[in-house]
Each structure stands twice: as C-alpha cells, then as structure tokens.
Design a protein around this motif. Structure first.
Motif: not given
Lengths: 165, 125
Positions: B47-59
């Motif tokens: 969804q718009i507003g989810v910081h995909a790059e940050a979540v991907a890297a940290l997860a």
C-alpha cells in the motif's frame, strides 16, 4: 554484534559536525571501513583504516571513481550516476555522493556479510539527511583549494586522522 | 490502493501473482520477495505509505539472523518467522536466498496468512 572484531573509533580531520551522524551510520549499518571525503579527494573522516597511506590511496581512488561514474552517467543518461555498489567474494564496496550545505561529499564504505547492501543503502539515506542538517552553512568567502594548498591540506588531515597532530 | 514494483517499475516478475494473493488477505498491508543476502526487494506489492525498501532490508536481516540462530541452536532451517508489534506484525518465510515478507495489521488472520505464505514460499525459486 561485532562478530568478535574490536571496532575502531571514528577519526575526523577537525570536522566535528560529521562525528555524530557518521558514528550512528557505522553503528547501525555494521560496515567495516568508512571514509568521508570532499569531491576533490580531501579526507574529512575515517573509520577502520590503520595506515595513512591506505586512506590516501582510497581517497584518490574514490574521488576518481566517483568522477568517472558521474561523467559516464552524464554521457549515457544526461545526469550523473550518484552511487556505485561493487560486490566482491567476501567484501563489498558502496560509494555514493552526499550533498550538504558545505558542498558535495563522497562516502566510501566497505562491508562484509555482517550487513547487506539493502541495509547500507537504507542507513546511507539517513546519514545523508543527518549530515545535511548538521553541516554548518558554507561561508561565502571559502573558495576551492588551490593545487599548492591541496597537498598540505591532505597531509594535515591525514596527520589529524592518525593522531600525529 | 497499492503499488507493485520490481525495481524497474514496469514488467511483471514471476512473483507478482504470489504477492497479489497475499495482499488480498484481510489486514495485509504489503508483501515482498526479498533477497536475503542483499536485503533488496526483488518484487513488492504494498500500500502507499509502506516504506518498502526499509522493510525489505530490515526483514531480510532479521530472517538471516533468525536462520543463523536456529542453526546455532541445532533447530535446523527457519520455516516461518513471526514478529508481533503494537499495531501489527511482520511475517517471513524463506527458501534459499529468497524471503517472502508480509506486513499486516492486528486484524489479520495470521493462521490463514501463515498457510498462504508457506504455500507461496514453496513456489519461490
């Protein structure tokens, strides 16, 4: 987690405004080596290097690689490439430029499998924002260093980095 | 409203359908296929507003550390990782270097999501 490696402290060449943002970047991203320099190649801070000759070489190479990449980007795309990632077998290099009120800077960092390029890019974006905020505004009278000043500036900064003055 | 990106922001990847199925689950805000080694999203549907790059890297980093911890503890490979938080949670299921990650709200049915993620993870190559 340091993987049993004793982490060396950040050393700056008198530019105290870079200390807090860079220390935080190093702690968060778990990179092994970090070098912050001006686009001219003049070093501002280093972490992880033990010999001044290595810093001098790394600065010269980083500035040259950055200038080459920027020019290739201009030729191909009309805009300069701003970051470069080179993965090796065990270690990886990330080189990118930062814009602050003090002018353009380059960050060179080396990391291993204790972290990832995704994390390094993530914390680099935070570092860029923090440095832009922390940088004192450039004085209007400051000009680019002359060639004769450059070598003495470089040597003075290297001496400061390695605690010789 | 959601966006689907694969780094180039254009052609569909082989993971687009897998991610779309997960995002259709109730309370799921985003789903990603991430390279565990690089921490970079191979494909995402968020969804718009989810910081995909940050979540991907940290997860990806979280999954890697969980895998190492389970290996050190003699538990074998990590099959499913669930992280609960105040307003939702993160789930991850990996296969080889690829990790399937979802972000969900508290209202999500985690049991159902787990089944779907385990099924989807088998299809990751």
């Amino acid at each position: 987690m340091t993987g049993g490696v004793v982490r060396s402290p950040l050393r700056t060449a008198g530019e105290t405004w870079v200390e807090e943002p860079l220390t935080r970047f190093i702690d968060d991203s778990r990179v092994r080596l970090t070098l912050l320099l001006e686009s001219s190649g003049r070093v501002l801070a280093q972490h992880g290097f033990t010999r001044s000759i290595d810093v001098m070489s790394a600065c010269a190479l980083a500035a040259a690689i950055h200038a080459s990449a920027a020019e290739i980007g201009r030729q191909l795309d009309g805009t300069p490439f701003t970051s470069l990632h080179h993965p090796g077998q065990e270690r990886q290099i990330f080189l990118a430029d930062l814009s602050t009120p003090r002018g353009a800077h380059i960050l060179l960092t080396v990391f291993d499998d204790a972290t990832s390029i995704g994390l390094v890019r993530l914390y680099f974006a935070e570092l860029a924002a923090r440095l832009a905020t922390a940088a004192p505004v450039q004085s209007a009278t400051v000009t680019a260093p002359s060639l004769t000043d450059f070598e003495s500036d470089l040597n003075r900064n290297l001496a400061k980095l390695f605690g010789r003055i | 409203m959601s966006t689907s990106r694969n780094g180039r922001g254009q052609a569909k990847t082989p993971y687009a359908e897998i991610l779309a199925v997960l995002v259709r689950q109730r309370g799921v805000l985003g789903s990603f296929v991430v390279s565990e080694r690089d921490g970079i999203a191979v494909d995402s549907n968020a969804q718009i507003g989810v910081h995909a790059e940050a979540v991907a890297a940290l997860a990806a980093s979280l999954h890697r550390k969980a895998r190492l911890a389970c290996g050190a503890a003699g538990c074998g490979d990590v099959t499913f990782l669930r992280l609960d938080a105040e307003r939702g949670g993160i789930c991850a299921a990996g296969r080889d270097d690829l990790v399937l990650v979802t972000i969900s709200e508290t209202r999500a049915n985690i049991g159902l999501l787990r089944v779907e993620m385990m099924r989807a993870a088998k299809a990751l190559t």
